[in-house]
Design a protein around this motif. Structure first.
Motif, PDB file in Angstrom:
ATOM      1  N   PHE A   1      32.656   1.930  16.966  1.00 66.14           N
ATOM      2  CA  PHE A   1      34.116   1.860  16.857  1.00 66.14           C
ATOM      3  C   PHE A   1      34.523   1.280  15.514  1.00 66.14           C
ATOM      4  CE2 PHE A   1      34.884   2.548  21.422  1.00 66.14           C
ATOM      5  CZ  PHE A   1      35.981   3.346  21.300  1.00 66.14           C
TER       6      PHE A   1
ATOM      7  N   LEU B   1      34.288   8.050  16.014  1.00 64.35           N
ATOM      8  CA  LEU B   1      35.085   7.414  17.073  1.00 64.35           C
ATOM      9  C   LEU B   1      34.934   8.152  18.384  1.00 64.35           C
ATOM     10  CD1 LEU B   1      38.583   6.296  15.831  1.00 64.35           C
ATOM     11  CD2 LEU B   1      36.774   4.940  16.788  1.00 64.35           C
ATOM     12  N   SER B   2      34.976   9.512  18.329  1.00 63.03           N
ATOM     13  CA  SER B   2      34.923  10.230  19.598  1.00 63.03           C
ATOM     14  C   SER B   2      33.553  10.065  20.239  1.00 63.03           C
ATOM     15  CB  SER B   2      35.292  11.698  19.414  1.00 63.03           C
ATOM     16  OG  SER B   2      34.324  12.334  18.655  1.00 63.03           O
TER      17      SER B   2
ATOM     18  N   VAL C   1      33.507   6.786  21.998  1.00 58.44           N
ATOM     19  CA  VAL C   1      34.174   6.885  23.298  1.00 58.44           C
ATOM     20  C   VAL C   1      33.254   7.547  24.311  1.00 58.44           C
ATOM     21  CG1 VAL C   1      36.124   7.855  24.516  1.00 58.44           C
ATOM     22  CG2 VAL C   1      36.437   6.923  22.279  1.00 58.44           C
TER      23      VAL C   1
ATOM     24  N   LEU D   1      30.976   5.082  25.562  1.00 54.43           N
ATOM     25  CA  LEU D   1      31.695   4.168  26.460  1.00 54.43           C
ATOM     26  C   LEU D   1      31.809   4.768  27.851  1.00 54.43           C
ATOM     27  CD1 LEU D   1      33.585   1.583  26.629  1.00 54.43           C
ATOM     28  CD2 LEU D   1      35.425   3.188  26.355  1.00 54.43           C
ATOM     29  N   ILE D   2      32.133   6.080  27.903  1.00 57.44           N
ATOM     30  CA  ILE D   2      32.274   6.723  29.210  1.00 57.44           C
ATOM     31  C   ILE D   2      30.940   6.704  29.949  1.00 57.44           C
ATOM     32  CG2 ILE D   2      32.920   8.825  30.423  1.00 57.44           C
ATOM     33  CD1 ILE D   2      34.623   9.566  28.096  1.00 57.44           C
TER      34      ILE D   2
ATOM     35  N   THR E   1      30.136   3.508  31.592  1.00 57.64           N
ATOM     36  CA  THR E   1      30.837   3.144  32.827  1.00 57.64           C
ATOM     37  C   THR E   1      30.163   3.736  34.056  1.00 57.64           C
ATOM     38  OG1 THR E   1      32.309   5.040  32.765  1.00 57.64           O
ATOM     39  CG2 THR E   1      33.060   3.067  31.660  1.00 57.64           C
TER      40      THR E   1
ATOM     41  N   ASP F   1      26.053   7.302  38.105  1.00 57.48           N
ATOM     42  CA  ASP F   1      27.121   8.194  38.515  1.00 57.48           C
ATOM     43  C   ASP F   1      27.009   9.525  37.765  1.00 57.48           C
ATOM     44  OD1 ASP F   1      29.404   9.397  39.167  1.00 57.48           O
ATOM     45  OD2 ASP F   1      30.736   7.769  38.576  1.00 57.48           O
TER      46      ASP F   1
ATOM     47  N   LEU G   1      29.218  11.913  37.702  1.00 59.15           N
ATOM     48  CA  LEU G   1      30.507  12.454  37.272  1.00 59.15           C
ATOM     49  C   LEU G   1      30.778  12.152  35.807  1.00 59.15           C
ATOM     50  CD1 LEU G   1      33.046  13.916  38.180  1.00 59.15           C
ATOM     51  CD2 LEU G   1      34.050  11.721  38.672  1.00 59.15           C
ATOM     52  N   VAL G   2      30.410  10.933  35.351  1.00 58.79           N
ATOM     53  CA  VAL G   2      30.743  10.572  33.973  1.00 58.79           C
ATOM     54  C   VAL G   2      30.047  11.496  32.993  1.00 58.79           C
ATOM     55  CG1 VAL G   2      31.304   8.174  34.306  1.00 58.79           C
ATOM     56  CG2 VAL G   2      28.963   8.827  34.014  1.00 58.79           C
TER      57      VAL G   2
ATOM     58  N   LEU H   1      32.146  14.395  32.607  1.00 60.12           N
ATOM     59  CA  LEU H   1      33.297  14.041  31.774  1.00 60.12           C
ATOM     60  C   LEU H   1      32.921  14.050  30.306  1.00 60.12           C
ATOM     61  CD1 LEU H   1      34.961  11.057  33.644  1.00 60.12           C
ATOM     62  CD2 LEU H   1      35.293  13.468  33.969  1.00 60.12           C
TER      63      LEU H   1
ATOM     64  N   ALA I   1      34.374  16.120  27.179  1.00 63.56           N
ATOM     65  CA  ALA I   1      34.931  15.447  26.004  1.00 63.56           C
ATOM     66  C   ALA I   1      34.229  15.912  24.737  1.00 63.56           C
ATOM     67  CB  ALA I   1      34.795  13.937  26.167  1.00 63.56           C
TER      68      ALA I   1
END
Lengths: 513, 142
Positions: free
Chosen positions: B14, B36-37, B40, B43-44, B47, B97, B99-100, B103, B107
């Motif tokens: 970041f 940056l992307s 992110v 980061l996803i 989680t 998980d 699902l992330v 995602l 992204a």
């Protein structure tokens, strides 16, 4: 035959996406493209009205994409989203008709039709989706297709292509940063609640709040959503891209951007804050109100000094979206009703003004208002229509804008936000001033110096450009003289927004397989 | 999972991305957005590690015979003789998980499209303005 009325939400999203790919394939046949895109756009407008009627009579509809219950993507049509879809379909249909004669043929068939369909798909999708990550995906569809459309060439070429690129670059960079912020917010929300379904998140956050264990970072996430939707709606510290992008875009696209696209921010605010972050709202209501006031002030003061007609309209959009956010910030039923009525009236009036400004620019061959003058003789139609739009934006009685402003101020006084209303009233006078300053500069006074700036173009307005303007002007007058149905709809919508339980029930009572 | 190291990596990415976005060169700004992307995306993914209670995996198969929630997922641990998806009874591992990761895939694709578009745009701006200095992009001012 499949039952059409059961599948309306997905049809409204899937058809434009299908059309986008069809249009790319049909680029060698401009006639077919034209007939197909206009008729499909018309059908979509009718279907969206059907959806609104269905929701009005039958309550909130949840449509599962893929039968995964609340774990999959769900499309939810409540009054707010289906109302916004009607607005989108209607404005986009008229803008499409207008652009048939306005956009250069080559650009029209190669890229304009597909991107326009994608823009409609993105708008409908972000209004209808009930999944917060899906909202992000549709935001990106919106962003990319609108960037492509801003660069499209209009006939006559008043705007230089280097200007368009510069504006698009600013727009894209700022919106990419905001989409990164949105991803961070969505990821943190997912890590907090373990779900992406907005209704489910709402249930879990309310449970945490009731148990007194609402984590502090939920407030940070809510703040990030303020940034994201504020950037989409061009709220004060994030409004710098708008006055560059809206004027350089071709007029029908300016109408779409100003009329519908910045309303996505207002929609997101209503959806996310009144469904998910209800328990943080007591902190964010004042934030929204003060940001809205700053937006009103900055937009109105900047609009007064503009000499470019479309730039003036763009700054006026900044100022007017502030009024919408002011109503959202009040957060009462009456305040939200006023905000929604304002949103619809501004969408119609501003789309119509941008379409009219396209005709004016064609006529005068420039966007600089100082190089116009006395056009009431050579373009009486345009001056009439501009007057109607200007009166509505300024909030003068027979037009829709008056009803909207009256309701907003009444709501504010009823809620005892005297300071906010005082500022909003002062700058409503500014609105009156800058709209009629534009009117005076362009239409009244002496005809411009022909030796220096050349004659006005002699060809009249084409019917395809005149019809959308007239329809929108009629709607402005109708919403001003017969505002009851719109206010009733807005009131029902506001009640639905403030009571999220039916929304949650409609989504959560699905059978999980 | 060494979460401290992961968080540190994300933070540094970041930082680098923000620094690059504030530069004057258009290309550096674009690279900064890319960094940056990806920060992110990391980061996803970060989680997606749970302690086993809040994972949105349906363990019940809807009444077609009781499927017991075993608390197991498919993780290779060759030293213990575990090779996914075959797992010996009694092994309990951390949930990851799924699902992330879907995602992140979405992204990544989106950021690919945006980056491609903005690179073309930067090239055309270079053609029009003859420079990649972002301060020269001021024809719309005033």
């Amino acid at each position: 035959m499949i039952a059409l009325e059961d599948h309306l939400p997905i049809i409204l999203i899937a058809t434009p996406i299908l059309m986008a790919s069809l249009m790319v394939l049909l680029r060698k046949h401009p006639g077919v493209q034209k007939a197909l895109s206009v008729s499909v756009s018309f059908i979509l407008a009718i279907l969206s009205v059907l959806l609104l009627l269905q929701v009005w009579s039958g309550g909130i509809q949840a449509y599962e994409v893929g039968e995964w219950g609340k774990y999959g993507i769900i499309l939810v049509a409540d009054l707010l989203s289906s109302g916004m879809v009607v607005l989108t379909s209607f404005v986009s249909f008229l803008a499409l008709i207008y652009s048939l004669d306005y956009i250069e043929e080559k650009s029209l068939s190669a890229s304009y039709y597909p991107l326009f369909s994608l823009l409609v798909a993105g708008l409908n999708g972000s209004f209808l989706t009930g999944d917060i990550f899906n909202l992000f995906v549709f935001f990106e569809i919106l962003l990319l297709s609108s960037c492509g459309l801003v660069i499209a060439n209009e006939k006559g070429g008043v705007t230089k292509s280097s200007d368009k690129m510069e504006a698009t670059f600013k727009y894209l960079i700022l919106n990419m940063v905001s989409s990164i912020v949105m991803l961070i917010a969505v990821a943190s929300l997912y890590a907090t609640t373990g779900t992406l379904n907005m209704a489910d998140i709402s249930v879990k956050l309310s449970a945490m709040s009731a148990a007194g264990t609402l984590p502090w970072h939920v407030f940070a996430i809510a703040l990030m959503f303020v940034v994201v939707f504020g950037n989409k709606a061009a709220i004060f510290p994030l409004h710098y891209w708008l006055p560059d992008v809206h004027p350089t875009a071709p007029s029908p696209i300016s109408a779409m951007l100003s009329g519908v696209l910045i309303k996505v921010g207002a929609y997101g605010m209503l959806r996310v804050f009144f469904l998910i972050f209800i328990d943080t709202l007591y902190i964010f209501k004042p934030v929204i109100i003060y940001l809205a006031l700053a937006t009103i002030v900055v937009g109105a003061i900047s609009a007064v000094a503009q000499t470019d007609v479309k730039r003036l309209l763009a700054y006026s959009s900044v100022s007017q979206i502030g009024y919408v956010f002011l109503g959202i910030g009040f957060g009462s039923v009456y305040g939200l009703t006023a905000a929604l009525v304002y949103l619809v009236n501004h969408a119609i009036a501003k789309s119509m003004l941008f379409l009219t400004s396209g005709g004016i620019i064609h006529h005068a061959g420039t966007r600089d208002m100082r190089k116009m003058g006395g056009m009431v003789d050579s373009a009486p139609f345009m001056s009439m229509m501009f007057l109607v739009g200007a009166m509505s934006i300024a909030g003068l009685p027979p037009m829709g804008g008056f009803i909207a402003k009256f309701q907003l101020f009444d709501a504010g006084i009823g809620e005892q936000y005297y300071f906010a209303i005082a500022i909003a009233l002062i700058f409503a006078v500014f609105t009156l001033f800058y709209m009629f300053r534009a009117m005076l500069l362009m239409f009244w006074g002496e005809k411009r110096d022909v030796a220096e700036h050349g004659e006005y173009s002699t060809h009249g307005t084409s019917p395809l450009m005149a019809v959308p303007i007239v329809i929108l002007a009629l709607m402005i007058v109708v919403f001003g003289l017969y505002a009851e149905p719109l206010i009733a709809l807005a009131n029902a919508t506001a009640n639905q927004i403030l009571d999220p339980q039916p929304y949650i029930d409609a989504v959560m009572t699905r059978v999980v397989r | 999972m060494n979460n401290t190291l992961l968080s540190l990596t994300i933070a540094i990415l970041f930082g680098i991305g923000t620094f690059l976005i504030l530069r004057r060169d258009i290309v550096r700004v674009i690279i900064g957005l890319g960094v940056l992307s990806h920060a992110v995306n990391l980061l996803i993914v970060s989680t997606g590690v749970f302690d086993g209670t809040t994972v949105p995996i349906i363990t019940d198969d809807g009444g077609h015979g009781a499927a017991e929630a075993t608390g197991t997922v498919f993780t290779d641990t060759l030293s213990q003789g575990i090779l996914a998806p075959v797992l010996e009874a009694g092994h309990h591992v951390q949930y990851v998980d799924p699902l992330v990761q879907a995602l992140v895939l979405t992204a990544i694709v989106i950021s690919l499209a945006t980056t491609a578009f903005i690179l073309i745009l930067a090239y055309r701006i270079y053609e029009e303005y003859g420079t990649t200095d972002i301060r020269e992009l001021r024809r719309l001012w005033g």
